[in-house]
Scaffold this motif. Structure first.
Motif, PDB file in Angstrom:
ATOM      1  N   VAL A  46      -9.711  -4.614  -0.954  1.00  0.00           N
ATOM      2  CA  VAL A  46      -8.975  -2.794  -0.560  1.00  0.00           C
ATOM      3  C   VAL A  46      -8.481  -2.600  -1.639  1.00  0.00           C
ATOM      4  CG1 VAL A  46      -8.750  -2.366   1.440  1.00  0.00           C
ATOM      5  CG2 VAL A  46      -9.554  -3.990   1.761  1.00  0.00           C
ATOM      6  N   VAL A  47      -8.959  -1.284  -2.003  1.00  0.00           N
ATOM      7  CA  VAL A  47      -8.328  -0.403  -2.216  1.00  0.00           C
ATOM      8  C   VAL A  47      -6.828   0.307  -1.716  1.00  0.00           C
ATOM      9  CG1 VAL A  47      -8.069   1.282  -4.410  1.00  0.00           C
ATOM     10  CG2 VAL A  47      -9.423  -0.565  -4.264  1.00  0.00           C
ATOM     11  N   GLN A  48      -5.849   0.732  -1.085  1.00  0.00           N
ATOM     12  CA  GLN A  48      -4.826   1.400  -1.101  1.00  0.00           C
ATOM     13  C   GLN A  48      -4.912   2.374  -1.656  1.00  0.00           C
ATOM     14  OE1 GLN A  48      -4.127   0.238   2.184  1.00  0.00           O
ATOM     15  NE2 GLN A  48      -5.010  -1.694   2.427  1.00  0.00           N
ATOM     16  N   CYS A  49      -5.190   3.800  -0.842  1.00  0.00           N
ATOM     17  CA  CYS A  49      -4.864   5.153  -1.747  1.00  0.00           C
ATOM     18  C   CYS A  49      -4.674   6.272  -0.192  1.00  0.00           C
ATOM     19  CB  CYS A  49      -6.317   5.093  -2.406  1.00  0.00           C
ATOM     20  SG  CYS A  49      -7.783   4.472  -1.347  1.00  0.00           S
ATOM     21  N   TYR A  50      -3.661   6.029   0.129  1.00  0.00           N
ATOM     22  CA  TYR A  50      -3.397   7.065   0.867  1.00  0.00           C
ATOM     23  C   TYR A  50      -3.480   8.767   0.485  1.00  0.00           C
ATOM     24  CZ  TYR A  50      -1.273   9.975   4.803  1.00  0.00           C
ATOM     25  OH  TYR A  50      -0.221  10.668   5.417  1.00  0.00           O
ATOM     26  N   ASP A 105      -6.878  13.386  -3.133  1.00  0.00           N
ATOM     27  CA  ASP A 105      -6.210  13.930  -3.819  1.00  0.00           C
ATOM     28  C   ASP A 105      -5.063  13.096  -4.094  1.00  0.00           C
ATOM     29  OD1 ASP A 105      -7.809  16.338  -5.216  1.00  0.00           O
ATOM     30  OD2 ASP A 105      -7.096  17.434  -4.254  1.00  0.00           O
ATOM     31  N   SER A 106      -3.970  13.194  -4.916  1.00  0.00           N
ATOM     32  CA  SER A 106      -3.038  11.372  -5.257  1.00  0.00           C
ATOM     33  C   SER A 106      -3.028  11.055  -4.721  1.00  0.00           C
ATOM     34  CB  SER A 106      -2.015  12.685  -5.550  1.00  0.00           C
ATOM     35  OG  SER A 106      -1.951  13.837  -6.479  1.00  0.00           O
ATOM     36  N   PRO A 107      -3.471   9.991  -5.129  1.00  0.00           N
ATOM     37  CA  PRO A 107      -3.697   8.815  -3.493  1.00  0.00           C
ATOM     38  C   PRO A 107      -2.613   8.066  -3.386  1.00  0.00           C
ATOM     39  CG  PRO A 107      -5.287   8.214  -6.148  1.00  0.00           C
ATOM     40  CD  PRO A 107      -4.715   9.875  -5.517  1.00  0.00           C
ATOM     41  N   THR A 108      -1.575   7.778  -2.371  1.00  0.00           N
ATOM     42  CA  THR A 108      -0.165   6.692  -3.165  1.00  0.00           C
ATOM     43  C   THR A 108      -0.495   5.289  -1.956  1.00  0.00           C
ATOM     44  OG1 THR A 108       0.774   8.990  -2.467  1.00  0.00           O
ATOM     45  CG2 THR A 108       1.758   6.815  -1.979  1.00  0.00           C
ATOM     46  N   PRO A 109       0.363   4.150  -2.981  1.00  0.00           N
ATOM     47  CA  PRO A 109      -0.140   2.779  -1.917  1.00  0.00           C
ATOM     48  C   PRO A 109       0.694   3.038  -0.873  1.00  0.00           C
ATOM     49  CG  PRO A 109       0.780   2.914  -4.414  1.00  0.00           C
ATOM     50  CD  PRO A 109       0.611   4.406  -4.222  1.00  0.00           C
ATOM     51  N   VAL A 110       0.237   2.050  -0.164  1.00  0.00           N
ATOM     52  CA  VAL A 110       1.004   2.015   1.511  1.00  0.00           C
ATOM     53  C   VAL A 110       2.241   0.652   1.548  1.00  0.00           C
ATOM     54  CG1 VAL A 110       0.521   1.521   3.588  1.00  0.00           C
ATOM     55  CG2 VAL A 110      -1.697   2.486   2.705  1.00  0.00           C
ATOM     56  N   THR A 111       3.058   1.695   1.960  1.00  0.00           N
ATOM     57  CA  THR A 111       3.990   1.202   1.687  1.00  0.00           C
ATOM     58  C   THR A 111       5.391   1.182   3.071  1.00  0.00           C
ATOM     59  OG1 THR A 111       5.460   2.639  -0.189  1.00  0.00           O
ATOM     60  CG2 THR A 111       4.527   0.754  -0.685  1.00  0.00           C
ATOM     61  N   SER A 112       5.581   0.648   3.209  1.00  0.00           N
ATOM     62  CA  SER A 112       6.801   0.365   4.197  1.00  0.00           C
ATOM     63  C   SER A 112       7.700   1.959   4.146  1.00  0.00           C
ATOM     64  CB  SER A 112       7.727  -1.008   4.488  1.00  0.00           C
ATOM     65  OG  SER A 112       7.096  -1.984   4.859  1.00  0.00           O
ATOM     66  N   GLY A 113       7.678   2.209   5.190  1.00  0.00           N
ATOM     67  CA  GLY A 113       8.721   3.747   5.204  1.00  0.00           C
ATOM     68  C   GLY A 113       7.704   4.939   4.817  1.00  0.00           C
ATOM     69  N   LEU A 114       6.699   4.938   4.498  1.00  0.00           N
ATOM     70  CA  LEU A 114       5.986   5.989   4.473  1.00  0.00           C
ATOM     71  C   LEU A 114       5.146   6.452   5.691  1.00  0.00           C
ATOM     72  CD1 LEU A 114       3.661   7.154   1.933  1.00  0.00           C
ATOM     73  CD2 LEU A 114       2.691   5.759   2.811  1.00  0.00           C
ATOM     74  N   GLY A 172      -6.377  10.497  10.526  1.00  0.00           N
ATOM     75  CA  GLY A 172      -7.394  10.869   9.988  1.00  0.00           C
ATOM     76  C   GLY A 172      -7.553  11.197   8.549  1.00  0.00           C
ATOM     77  N   CYS A 173      -6.140  11.341   8.037  1.00  0.00           N
ATOM     78  CA  CYS A 173      -6.161  11.296   6.102  1.00  0.00           C
ATOM     79  C   CYS A 173      -6.655   9.711   5.816  1.00  0.00           C
ATOM     80  CB  CYS A 173      -4.948  11.310   5.446  1.00  0.00           C
ATOM     81  SG  CYS A 173      -4.086  13.350   6.070  1.00  0.00           S
ATOM     82  N   PRO A 174      -7.441  10.213   4.718  1.00  0.00           N
ATOM     83  CA  PRO A 174      -7.580   8.539   4.236  1.00  0.00           C
ATOM     84  C   PRO A 174      -6.135   7.615   3.963  1.00  0.00           C
ATOM     85  CG  PRO A 174      -9.076  10.375   3.255  1.00  0.00           C
ATOM     86  CD  PRO A 174      -7.979  11.240   3.679  1.00  0.00           C
ATOM     87  N   LYS A 175      -7.053   6.411   4.458  1.00  0.00           N
ATOM     88  CA  LYS A 175      -6.298   5.262   4.366  1.00  0.00           C
ATOM     89  C   LYS A 175      -5.979   4.464   2.870  1.00  0.00           C
ATOM     90  CE  LYS A 175      -3.778   1.140   5.998  1.00  0.00           C
ATOM     91  NZ  LYS A 175      -4.390  -0.013   5.770  1.00  0.00           N
ATOM     92  N   SER A 176      -7.334   3.684   3.310  1.00  0.00           N
ATOM     93  CA  SER A 176      -7.930   2.812   1.766  1.00  0.00           C
ATOM     94  C   SER A 176      -9.276   2.626   1.188  1.00  0.00           C
ATOM     95  CB  SER A 176      -7.690   1.470   2.187  1.00  0.00           C
ATOM     96  OG  SER A 176      -7.667   1.254   3.903  1.00  0.00           O
TER      97      SER A 176
END
Length: 332
Positions: A243-247, A253-262, A267-271
């Motif tokens: 499961v690729v984490q790509c918030y 655009d500009s996918p971000t890993p899911v980490t604590s504090g984010l 409705g936004c793409p998560k993974s």
């Protein structure tokens, strides 16, 4: 015995028979035969074998654009809703990992109190107060086994849950069901069991044995959804190696890993699930949400046959829902 599996089309309200992927093979694997062939069963549900059959099924290139269009038509995939041109889809993997114009094709309700579906999927819901009735705790799964951390499992005692089953034809990006701040994110290792209803009914605790990714979201923060702590559990299955984490907050655009504090927005793409069938599970604290009336009514729809009804000896019917559509509201 050959049982059919029906679900409810949310748009029309009608019962639809599902053609289950590789049903004969899955039924064989999860039948009593596996008890006499334990080594074979373990091999087939291992990470290496799952990866092999995924590559065989999804990475073999099509002969051309025509074949991709034929496959999309057969599976009911709407290519015009995709971001990529139809000529891009020269393999099954590209088709199943497609990106869509979700703001246009999966509009989100304006109601701030809405909780939305994390995926195009088929959903069943319930309360952990009623585990003996719906055979979730100790049969389907226990919250402790599923989450792996007792500190979080305790928060959802007597709470509510929703299980979202993705079939191989579905759009495989997960979206955030709520807005809030990530409290914790972790992976739990496990096998690669099918999410075909036959496997779910036959295995004692399939979801607690599969590899899974757990995300805890605090929604009682500024600009949050205000429904307490929500657990989102992404469960891999046969042919789902990762499961690729790509918030992303703007399209993909500009996918971000899911980490604590984010901080994450509803409705936004998560993974992204790698191709195959897979499952999302949402857990809610007691008394914080109320599921949509139509989903509850469909769950106990009389006269509709499903594998879950047969396995649990009572009506338990899925509703087909679209990602970002309302599945519950906050209780104020």
């Amino acid at each position: 015995m050959n049982y059919h599996h029906y679900y409810i089309d949310r748009h029309t309200g009608g019962a639809v028979m599902e053609k289950l992927a590789a049903d004969a093979i899955v039924r064989f694997l999860y039948s009593p035969v596996r008890e006499k062939s334990e080594k074979m069963f373990r091999m087939i549900t291992s990470p290496g074998y799952s990866d092999f059959i995924a590559k065989f099924n999804y990475d073999f290139p099509f002969l051309g654009r025509r074949q991709a269009g034929q496959m999309a038509k057969k599976l009911g995939i709407d290519l015009p809703e995709c971001l990529e041109d139809p000529g891009y889809f020269d393999s099954a993997r590209k088709l199943f990992e497609r990106k869509i114009r979700y703001c246009e094709t999966r509009p989100m309700p304006e109601n701030h109190d809405s909780i939305v579906s994390p995926a195009d999927s088929r959903v069943i819901t319930g309360s952990l107060l009623e585990t003996e009735d719906i055979f979730i705790k100790d049969k389907f799964f226990t919250v402790g086994e599923l989450m792996g951390k007792s500190i979080w499992a305790e928060r959802f005692a007597d709470g509510d849950f929703a299980v979202f089953r993705l079939t191989p034809d579905k759009y495989h990006y997960n979206h955030m069901p709520v807005s809030g701040r990530i409290l914790d994110f972790y992976e739990i290792d496990g096998g690669f069991h099918s999410c075909n209803p036959c496997a779910i009914v036959s295995m004692v605790t399939p979801y607690s044995k599969n590899r899974r990714f757990v995300t805890l979201i605090d929604t009682d923060v500024e600009a949050g959804s205000g429904v307490g702590i929500v657990a989102m559990i992404e469960v891999v299955a046969l042919m789902i190696g990762d499961v690729v984490q790509c918030y992303s907050e703007e399209g993909y655009d500009s996918p971000t890993p899911v980490t604590s504090g984010l901080y994450v927005k509803k409705g936004c793409p998560k993974s992204l699930f790698r191709p195959g069938s897979s499952t999302d599970i949402l857990l809610f604290e007691k008394g914080r949400i109320r599921f949509s009336d139509d989903i509850i009514a469909n769950l106990f729809r009389p006269g509709v046959q499903s594998r879950f009804s047969i396995g649990f000896r009572q009506p338990l019917v899925e509703t087909d829902v679209r990602v970002r559509s309302e599945i519950a509201v906050a209780i104020k």
